[in-house]
Structures are given as structure tokens and as C-alpha cells.
Design a protein around this motif. Structure first.
Motif, PDB file in Angstrom:
ATOM      1  N   LEU A  12      -9.281  40.227   3.524  1.00 58.80           N
ATOM      2  CA  LEU A  12      -7.926  40.449   3.043  1.00 58.80           C
ATOM      3  C   LEU A  12      -7.280  41.678   3.660  1.00 58.80           C
ATOM      4  CD1 LEU A  12      -8.542  39.648  -0.719  1.00 58.80           C
ATOM      5  CD2 LEU A  12      -7.644  38.148   1.052  1.00 58.80           C
ATOM      6  N   GLU A  40      -5.976  32.664  -7.351  1.00 60.39           N
ATOM      7  CA  GLU A  40      -5.230  33.911  -7.243  1.00 60.39           C
ATOM      8  C   GLU A  40      -6.198  35.053  -7.514  1.00 60.39           C
ATOM      9  OE1 GLU A  40      -1.038  35.666  -8.970  1.00 60.39           O
ATOM     10  OE2 GLU A  40      -2.476  34.871 -10.407  1.00 60.39           O
ATOM     11  N   VAL A  48      -3.035  38.325  -4.560  1.00 60.50           N
ATOM     12  CA  VAL A  48      -2.997  37.509  -3.352  1.00 60.50           C
ATOM     13  C   VAL A  48      -3.324  36.071  -3.726  1.00 60.50           C
ATOM     14  CG1 VAL A  48      -3.936  37.156  -1.042  1.00 60.50           C
ATOM     15  CG2 VAL A  48      -3.700  39.471  -1.942  1.00 60.50           C
ATOM     16  N   VAL A 122      -2.326  37.153   4.643  1.00 59.34           N
ATOM     17  CA  VAL A 122      -2.279  38.600   4.805  1.00 59.34           C
ATOM     18  C   VAL A 122      -2.560  38.980   6.253  1.00 59.34           C
ATOM     19  CG1 VAL A 122      -2.893  40.760   3.666  1.00 59.34           C
ATOM     20  CG2 VAL A 122      -3.341  38.629   2.531  1.00 59.34           C
ATOM     21  N   THR A 422       3.620  41.137  -6.588  1.00 64.33           N
ATOM     22  CA  THR A 422       3.630  40.347  -5.352  1.00 64.33           C
ATOM     23  C   THR A 422       3.667  41.225  -4.113  1.00 64.33           C
ATOM     24  OG1 THR A 422       6.054  40.155  -5.484  1.00 64.33           O
ATOM     25  CG2 THR A 422       4.722  38.397  -6.478  1.00 64.33           C
ATOM     26  N   SER A 424       2.478  42.936  -0.860  1.00 66.63           N
ATOM     27  CA  SER A 424       1.444  42.634   0.122  1.00 66.63           C
ATOM     28  C   SER A 424       0.727  43.919   0.500  1.00 66.63           C
ATOM     29  CB  SER A 424       2.069  42.001   1.369  1.00 66.63           C
ATOM     30  OG  SER A 424       2.900  42.938   2.044  1.00 66.63           O
TER      31      SER A 424
END
Length: 517
Positions: A12, A40, A48, A122, A422, A424
Motif C-alpha cells: 500500500l 476495506e 483504502v 494507491v 478517504t 490517500s
């Protein structure tokens, strides 16, 4: 024929090594399509959605909601069609018609599948990780049988209550030609001779505690409890059958040692008259334990590292923000549309970028391995945002190249994403300087911990009306306290004071910013 393939948790980014399962999107038996979100997860930085690169029927889920899953370990197993053109429905029928419930071993993935589905996760895609899980080759190693194993030394007495941890821990050797069982027994070995029992030594007050021989304990929990509290089980009188030492006996011994009272005599002995026991407080209740993981664990590790590595110092000053508030009102006149009004945080951010242009020493980081100070050209401004998941620090990229309107829009976007969970990983990395507006909590000042590996943080307290001297006369003004926490390795107090004084001058006289626009 359906083939079962495992999908592992992908990398990730940002060196993250594990993630916590927040919510499963599929159940065992569901039909999934290629690149459909199956779970999730929550990393130390953000929530993510994880898509699966295989299409078919879910045959297994590895982990429950709340479990931590290391990167590279399986998440789900999916039964895919064994021939080209098979539909998910046909695959589901193939799986349902299988008689054995156990999933077969994962088959080799074709070269086309090894490249992944192409859906970006990602920045890394859904390709399988380069590392492969090591399989166990062959069965367990055979037990060695020495040609002539020496006989174990005879015990000093019977062991009616199990072995004493103080005794030798080496296992008894296996006799040649005798089968070795799982419980350690080797065939029908002859019983060890039991010597005649020695009569116990008595004293005036009763039997003396034994110093050798087995301890009357059969519970591993009791042994561990005694070991953790440093209690010698030979000195603890047992209240169980035949003098068996129970857990309550060890707990009583711990309390009596803590409060200096005397243990009761074993059953069957003459009572000893002693002064009345001193009343003692009840044991403290067990506290609530919360796992230090996810966002909270990441923050704890980063803040602890900051305290260990950075020799920080703080300076502060009070500033009259009356003119800054007036300038903001003038800039927002006639702009009533949502998102069109300039925020106070954006104006303070613009002041920070102007101050960093004058004092670039604070827009830096320290390379401890190379013993070098790295001054950075771009200003990536982080700001503290409080969310339901905790405190996060989103980063405004290239803040030095944005005006007040652009900064307002970016602050609003990142704040909304932070509260929705949310953000990133890219939105939470790469900061070079942090702006912390803790005035929203109704406090005046603070000495924050620097966001490692940055070199400084500007703190802004609440703006409150206070008496202030203006032109030799007392007036009521809007005053704010500004504080700067800085890494003393990158600069001295003169540079930090100059930075903070320039920020205060811009707050008190916003026209000073015109020189840098």
C-alpha cells in the motif's frame, strides 16, 4: 473445472507493513468480477478500498473485521474458471457441485494473469507482490534414535503434582527401538525407583517448609503467576487437597508481601496468635486496554521518534490580529457563494510561505546518517485536522505557489476528505512545514511536537478580545498567541525569532505581505 487462487494484501506504499480489516464487501460464496472491491482496510494513514484482480466465486476469507493483516499475506481465495470464456455463473455452479469443501491448492497463474488486472491501487496496481510465500517442503524431520542413550538420573522423590519448573528442562532421550509418542512417552519404559519417604522436619510452630523435592502445584497458571510476582512456591502454604497450592494462595501471598501481613498457618497446625491485621485497600480494578495500532499506533511511533531525535525548542509572541480580520472581511465582501470566501487558515498559510522564503533554514530536514541539513526548495505545507479517527496532517503540495483563494480551496478539499476517511497516502506524505491551528479547541498556547522529519511547526491559538495599547492608549483588540517549535539543529534562536517576528508583523499589518506578492 474451477481453479482456486489466493489474492494477497498488496503493498500500500509509504513503507506500510500491515493493514486492519475494517469491512468485508463480499462473503464466502459470492460471485465477484475482476477489480471488484472485496475489502476495506485501514492503514496507518488512510482507509483504502482493495480490489481483487481475479473474477469468480469467493471460497475463503482470511481474517475478520478488526484483524491486522501483514502485507503479502492472503486476503481472499477465489475460484476462477479453468477454461477461457467461462462465466462467473458457470464457475459458481462448478464450485457448488464440488463434493469436497476444502479449497484446492492455488494453481499456477498464467503469464497474462501475473501482470495483474491493471487497476491502480494507491499507485501500485493489483499485481501480486514480488515476494512469494515459502512453502514447507516435505514432512517433519524424523526423530533421531541414539545408539546408546544414557539412563536419566533418578528423581529425589515422587512427583504427585507434576514437574517443578526448577528441575532440568531437557527432555528424556528416546530409547532405541521404542516408538516415540506425542506426549513424550517412549514405549513402556520401566518405572523409576521411588525411594522411601523422609519424615518431615518439625519445629515448635509446626512443620517446616520443604526446601527440596516437588512443589505441590498442578496448574501452569499458578506457576506463571508466582513467577511474575517473584513468589517462591515452596514458601506458600497450600489450602487445596493434600496441601495443593492454588491460585488464591499465591494471590494472598502477593498481597501479604505488599502490605506486610503474615500468611495464615497451614491446616492442621496450631494457630499462632498475632496482632489484628492492618486493613488494606481493595485491589485496583483492571483498566481498559485499547490496541495501539492503525492511525493511533502510527502517530505514537512517529511522535516518539520526534522526541527521541529532535532537540526542539519553542518561542512565542502575542500579536494584534485586528487588522488581519479586517483584511479578510474586505477580501470576502461580495463573495457569498459556498467556497468563494477566503479562510483565515489560508491567510495564515500565505504568511507562513512568505516567512519561509525569508528564512529557508526552517524549511528543511536533517539527514542523521549523512550528518547533513537538507534545505528544501518547495514548501509542502501540512496542517492539523481533527477527525473521528484521530488527528491527521494532510499536506498541501507546493503551497508557496498558491494564492489565498487556491489555498482555501485545497484546505477545504483535504479537510472534507480527512473527515470522510478517504485521504490517500499521497495526501499525507511529504510535508516540509506544519501549520497547527489549535485555537479551534479554545486554547491560547501550546508547545506541539514537531512532525518528524520536518524542522518546525507554527502554532496559532484562539483569537480573543483583550486590552491592548494602541498609540499610547488602551483599547480592546483581537489578540492571538503565535508559537514556533523548531529543531535547534537547523538554526539558532535568532533565526527562529526572526521568523516568528515576521509572522507576527504580517498578522498585525497585512500590508507587509504586499512586498512578497
Amino acid at each position: 473445472m474451477a481453479e482456486v487462487r489466493e489474492f494477497n494484501l498488496p503493498d500500500l506504499g509509504e513503507g506500510l507493513t500491515e493493514a486492519t480489516i475494517v469491512r468485508w464487501m463480499v462473503a464466502v460464496g459470492d460471485v465477484v468480477a475482476v477489480d471488484q472491491t472485496v475489502v476495506e482496510v485501514e492503514t496507518a494513514k488512510a482507509l483504502v478500498d482493495v480490489p481483487c484482480p481475479h473474477g469468480g466465486v469467493v471460497t475463503a476469507r482470511y481474517g475478520e473485521e478488526g484483524d491486522e493483516v501483514p502485507v503479502g499475506t492472503p486476503l481472499v481465495a477465489v475460484a476462477v474458471a479453468g477454461h477461457a470464456g467461462a462465466s462467473p455463473a458457470a464457475t459458481a455452479a462448478s464450485v457448488a457441485s464440488a463434493s469436497a469443501p476444502a479449497a484446492p491448492a492455488p494453481a499456477a497463474v498464467p503469464a497474462a494473469e501475473q501482470e495483474g488486472s491493471g487497476n491502480v491501487l494507491v499507485g501500485y496496481g493489483t499485481r501480486a507482490p514480488s515476494t512469494r510465500r515459502r512453502g514447507r517442503v516435505g514432512g517433519p524431520a524424523p526423530l533421531t534414535t541414539p545408539a546408546a542413550a544414557p539412563e536419566p538420573a533418578p528423581a529425589t522423590g515422587p512427583e504427585p503434582y507434576g514437574p517443578d519448573p526448577a528441575a532440568a528442562t531437557a527432555p528424556a532421550p528416546v530409547r532405541s527401538g521404542a516408538p516415540r509418542h506425542l506426549n513424550g512417552a517412549a514405549g513402556t519404559a520401566p518405572a523409576r525407583p521411588t525411594p522411601a519417604p523422609t519424615p518431615p522436619t518439625t519445629t515448635a510452630s509446626g512443620p517446616a517448609p520443604a526446601t527440596t523435592g516437588p512443589v505441590p502445584v498442578i496448574s501452569p497458571l499458578v506457576r506463571r503467576l508466582a513467577r511474575e510476582h517473584g513468589v517462591d512456591l515452596r514458601d506458600v502454604p497450600g489450602t487445596g487437597p493434600d496441601g495443593l497450592v492454588l491460585r488464591a494462595d499465591v494471590e494472598r501471598a502477593v498481597r501479604e508481601r505488599s502490605y506486610g501481613t503474615t500468611a495464615p498457618a497451614p491446616r492442621g497446625t496450631a494457630p499462632v496468635h498475632s496482632p489484628a491485621p492492618v486493613p488494606r485497600a481493595a485491589a485496583a480494578p483492571e483498566g481498559i486496554r485499547l490496541p495501539l495500532r492503525g492511525l493511533r499506533g502510527f502517530a505514537a511511533e512517529k511522535l516518539s521518534r520526534s522526541r527521541r531525535e529532535i532537540p526542539d525548542a519553542t518561542c512565542w509572541v502575542d500579536a494584534d490580529a485586528t487588522e488581519l480580520l479586517a483584511a479578510r472581511r474586505a477580501a470576502n465582501e461580495g463573495h457569498t457563494a459556498p467556497g468563494a470566501r477566503i479562510s483565515l487558515l489560508a491567510l495564515l498559510a500565505r504568511v507562513c510561505t512568505a516567512a519561509l522564503a525569508r528564512h529557508p533554514e526552517l524549511n528543511a530536514t536533517v539527514d542523521t546518517e549523512a550528518r547533513e541539513i537538507v534545505r528544501l526548495d518547495a514548501v509542502h505545507l501540512g496542517f492539523a485536522a481533527q477527525t473521528e479517527r484521530g488527528l491527521v496532517v494532510p499536506v498541501v503540495r507546493d503551497a508557496h505557489a498558491r494564492n489565498a483563494e487556491q489555498l482555501t480551496a485545497e484546505f477545504a478539499r483535504l479537510t472534507e476528505s480527512a473527515r470522510a476517511g478517504t485521504l490517500s497516502p499521497a495526501d499525507l506524505q511529504g510535508g516540509t512545514f506544519t501549520l497547527n491551528n489549535y485555537g479551534v479547541f479554545g486554547v491560547d498556547g501550546s508547545t506541539p511536537i514537531i512532525n518528524h522529519p520536518e524542522a518546525a511547526m507554527l502554532g496559532v491559538g484562539r483569537i480573543i478580545e483583550k486590552p491592548w495599547v494602541v498609540g499610547g492608549e488602551l483599547a480592546v483588540r483581537h489578540v492571538v498567541q503565535l508559537s514556533l517549535t523548531f529543531d535547534h539543529r537547523v538554526c539558532d534562536g535568532g533565526t527562529a525569532g526572526g521568523f516568528l517576528r515576521y509572522v507576527a508583523d504580517c498578522v498585525e499589518h497585512p500590508a507587509v505581505l504586499l512586498r512578497t506578492l
